[in-house]
Write a protein that holds these residues in place. Sequence first.
Motif, PDB file in Angstrom:
ATOM      1  N   GLU A 292      -1.626  -0.836  -4.173  1.00  0.00           N
ATOM      2  CA  GLU A 292      -2.787   0.042  -4.021  1.00  0.00           C
ATOM      3  C   GLU A 292      -2.328   1.400  -3.508  1.00  0.00           C
ATOM      4  O   GLU A 292      -1.403   1.486  -2.698  1.00  0.00           O
ATOM      5  N   TYR A 293      -2.968   2.468  -4.000  1.00  0.00           N
ATOM      6  CA  TYR A 293      -2.639   3.835  -3.599  1.00  0.00           C
ATOM      7  C   TYR A 293      -3.921   4.529  -3.154  1.00  0.00           C
ATOM      8  O   TYR A 293      -4.944   4.462  -3.836  1.00  0.00           O
TER       9      TYR A 293
ATOM     10  N   ARG B 270       0.827  -1.196   0.000  1.00  0.00           N
ATOM     11  CA  ARG B 270       0.000   0.000   0.000  1.00  0.00           C
ATOM     12  C   ARG B 270       0.869   1.257   0.000  1.00  0.00           C
ATOM     13  O   ARG B 270       1.908   1.313   0.650  1.00  0.00           O
TER      14      ARG B 270
ATOM     15  N   LEU C 239       1.583  -0.265   4.765  1.00  0.00           N
ATOM     16  CA  LEU C 239       1.946   0.954   4.048  1.00  0.00           C
ATOM     17  C   LEU C 239       3.457   0.975   3.819  1.00  0.00           C
ATOM     18  O   LEU C 239       4.241   0.993   4.764  1.00  0.00           O
TER      19      LEU C 239
END
Length: 245
Positions: free
Chosen positions: A33-34, A3, A55
Amino acid sequence: MRRFGLIGRPLGHSASAKYFTEKFHKEGLSDCEYALYELPSVEELPSLLAAMPELCGLNVTIPYKRSVMHLLDRIAPEAQAIGAVNCIRRLRNGTLEGHNTDIAGLRAALDRLLGGAEPAQALVLGTGGASQAVQYALAERGIPFALVSRDAAKGNYTYDNLPCEAVSESRLIVNASPVGTYPAVGEAPRIPYAYITPEHFLLDLVYNPPLTRFLDCGLRRGARVLNGETMFRGQAEASWRIWNT
């Protein structure tokens, strides 16, 4: 899942999530994923990281590019010299590294806007974190500059006492403030646009909308203009390289 995301406030104008989502799709990166993380205070960053151990990296935008620095474990030398961070890399051991990739985007934007031109002096509108990178990029090129700020203690001029001569003689003018960003598209920095000429170059770090009032005023005076998209793409790709080293 790896992430990534953007922290700042507000984030309604940002194209970062769209840019990276499209990038991940095109490159077949289904495990990436952003997302946007609008934080009321930069001091909430540790809580965000604790809640989301997956993250791997973050971009940083206004108003946290400088205030985030005290929360980081290490800061890259160039980011330290600039005095602002817009990219954070989170190592597996939890160490947070601060970088500045705005400078990579700015170098590309100035190359594209100026070509072989070498303005004798520049005017930088704004004194925040983005302005720090602009000042660094101009110093690299040996272009003297003056700063315009709302706060008299931070700039050479305020918008209320900006001399017309400073505009006419500064053939490169950079809007490093958020003025004119969506949704406030009707706004523009308060400078005397009548003194802009066809010999001027105007760079706006704002990319949403693509044609800001600042740039439109320059176009109407015959100036060469460039919005913030080149810088945006340049800093995004530089961030991606850092996150994957």
